[in-house]
Enzyme design. Structure first.
Site, PDB file in Angstrom:
ATOM      1  N   ARG A 253      30.813 -45.873 -46.239  1.00 12.07           N
ATOM      2  CA  ARG A 253      31.333 -46.779 -45.201  1.00 12.07           C
ATOM      3  C   ARG A 253      32.715 -47.324 -45.550  1.00 12.07           C
ATOM      4  O   ARG A 253      33.544 -47.522 -44.665  1.00 12.07           O
ATOM      5  CB  ARG A 253      30.350 -47.934 -44.965  1.00 12.07           C
ATOM      6  CG  ARG A 253      29.144 -47.491 -44.159  1.00 12.07           C
ATOM      7  CD  ARG A 253      28.173 -48.611 -43.935  1.00 12.07           C
ATOM      8  NE  ARG A 253      27.119 -48.189 -43.025  1.00 12.07           N
ATOM      9  CZ  ARG A 253      26.005 -48.875 -42.815  1.00 12.07           C
ATOM     10  NH1 ARG A 253      25.820 -50.021 -43.433  1.00 12.07           N
ATOM     11  NH2 ARG A 253      25.091 -48.435 -41.973  1.00 12.07           N
TER      12      ARG A 253
ATOM     13  N   LYS B  27       8.301 -43.500 -33.949  1.00 16.59           N
ATOM     14  CA  LYS B  27       7.591 -44.020 -32.771  1.00 16.59           C
ATOM     15  C   LYS B  27       8.293 -43.672 -31.471  1.00 16.59           C
ATOM     16  O   LYS B  27       9.511 -43.764 -31.376  1.00 16.59           O
ATOM     17  CB  LYS B  27       7.515 -45.559 -32.852  1.00 16.59           C
ATOM     18  CG  LYS B  27       6.719 -46.092 -34.020  1.00 16.59           C
ATOM     19  CD  LYS B  27       6.801 -47.613 -33.963  1.00 16.59           C
ATOM     20  CE  LYS B  27       6.156 -48.254 -35.169  1.00 16.59           C
ATOM     21  NZ  LYS B  27       6.426 -49.694 -35.189  1.00 16.59           N
TER      22      LYS B  27
ATOM     23  N   GLY C 116      20.256 -43.273 -38.395  1.00 14.91           N
ATOM     24  CA  GLY C 116      20.221 -43.342 -39.855  1.00 14.91           C
ATOM     25  C   GLY C 116      19.558 -42.189 -40.567  1.00 14.91           C
ATOM     26  O   GLY C 116      20.144 -41.576 -41.454  1.00 14.91           O
TER      27      GLY C 116
ATOM     28  N   GLY D  28      22.087 -47.929 -35.252  1.00 13.76           N
ATOM     29  CA  GLY D  28      21.628 -48.555 -34.004  1.00 13.76           C
ATOM     30  C   GLY D  28      22.717 -48.634 -32.954  1.00 13.76           C
ATOM     31  O   GLY D  28      22.446 -48.542 -31.750  1.00 13.76           O
TER      32      GLY D  28
END
Length: 399
Positions: free
Chosen positions: A39, A202, A352, A375
């Site tokens: 990053r 999920k 991710g 996200g």
């Protein structure tokens, strides 16, 4: 109104305050060591551009971890300051806090060209999007730059509110530009055939992105644990595989839509009697009562490769199985290999775990774009923009 980037502004002799995402992982045994500098490395292009083009002072700001609005030196930005100083080969002054009275003095000194503000999240006002806190940050500089795409989905003071104090003086950095241009190829007019590969744990975590994508894709390939509620919804037994009734309901809803024919599910599996236990191949869609599926099988890999053949645009979000365990990584790594060989397609990896998988495979540089956003990249695809991007583009009304 077009979003403006730093290569469209004169920064000579200007004080620039720039938001980056230096939220890097630290070694748990030695918090002074950064275990993955990606990053920070991705921010260097913007930092060097601002310095090379004559910025008088460059004030860097970021959060690190979750200190919950309190000073916690486990989350100090000191390791980031040290790393940046080595990479840039010049001093980086770390302030005691974002509101340190000495900052104004530092800005008057000829030395200390680069100032790194201490962790923004040591102040509860950052995550609250507090106006007074944003105003204090804005008071240091002439120009604001946001290059923290990974936090642009948050309405925080340093990514959102601060734009209200830089009317026509707020710009995106180079990483922000790359992310927006790449994700826009998915959101706006993806070249057909368009194939999306969605995995992970999920259905509920990915329902918005599935509903957004299924309208535009030619094929939606589903893997990982989220495949099993779809199989149950179609009447198959999945043994002890991860599956909740709520996810089955969501899967049924998708499979009742007019786009249901686009959904492609596993036809075989790699299974085990226990989580991460000895792997076995299950050659059928149905899974025996005491087994759980932990990866897609070889026939599914072939099927997914057939669906990917000839695609012009591919989005991949989420692994195909428990890829952290080598016994269950074959499906995920096979997808990475296939995408790396698609020379005529635009391939975007976002989220991710799929980013980790691509990094692990060593094939990241063969992809069209690997999003750092996590996200934020998912929300951009779901919504078509982000609060921080909208604030950069249009500013915000502080009244």
């Amino acid at each position: 109104m077009a979003l403006k980037f730093i290569d469209e502004v004169e920064v000579q002799d200007k004080v620039v305050i720039a938001r980056f995402d230096f939220n890097v992982p630290l070694d748990k045994k030695d918090l002074s060591k950064i275990t993955d500098t990606t990053r920070i490395d991705m921010a260097l292009e913007t930092i060097k551009y601002l310095l090379d083009n004559g910025a008088k002072k460059l004030i860097l700001m970021s959060h690190l971890g979750r200190p919950k609005g309190k000073v916690n030196l486990d989350y100090t930005l000191e390791p980031v300051a040290t790393y940046l100083a080595n990479k840039l080969e010049q001093d980086v002054v770390l302030t005691e806090s974002c509101l340190d009275r000495g900052i104004k003095t530092l800005l008057t000194l000829n030395e200390s060209k680069i100032i790194l503000l201490q962790n923004l999240r040591f102040h509860p006002e950052e995550e609250q999007g507090n106006q007074e806190f944003a105003k204090a940050l804005a008071s240091y500089a002439d120009i604001y730059v946001n290059d923290a795409f990974g936090t642009a989905h948050r309405k925080h003071a340093s990514t959102y509110t601060i734009n209200g104090y830089f009317k026509d003086k707020a710009y995106g950095g180079f990483l922000m530009k790359k992310e927006i241009l790449a994700l826009s190829k998915i959101v706006e007019k993806p070249k057909a055939p368009f194939v999306a590969i969605v995995g992970g744990a999920k259905v509920s975590d990915k329902i918005k992105i599935i509903e957004r994508l299924i309208v535009n894709v030619d094929h939606l390939l589903i893997g990982g644990a989220m495949a099993y509620p779809f199989l149950v919804a179609k009447g198959f037994d999945v043994g002890n595989s991860m599956c909740t009734q709520d996810d089955v309901k969501l899967a049924k809803k998708i499979l009742m839509s007019s786009s249901k024919s686009k959904v492609v599910l596993p036809i075989d599996h790699i299974v085990s009697k226990e989580f991460g236990g000895k792997p076995e191949i299950c050659n059928t869609v149905e899974i025996g009562g005491d087994k759980m599926a932990l990866d897609i099988g070889p026939a599914t890999i072939n099927l997914y490769n057939e669906k990917l053949a000839g695609a012009q645009t591919v989005l991949w979000n989420g692994p195909m199985g428990l890829f952290e365990n080598n016994d269950y990584a074959k499906g995920t790594l096979a997808i990475a290999k296939t995408l790396s060989e698609m020379e005529n397609a635009f391939t975007l990896v976002g989220g991710g775990d799929s980013v980790s998988a691509v990094m692990q495979s060593g094939l990241a540089d063969k992809m069209g774009h690997v999003s750092t956003g996590g996200g934020a990249s998912l929300e951009f695809i779901e919504e078509g923009t982000l609060p921080g991007v909208q604030a950069l583009r249009f500013g915000i009304d502080l009244n």
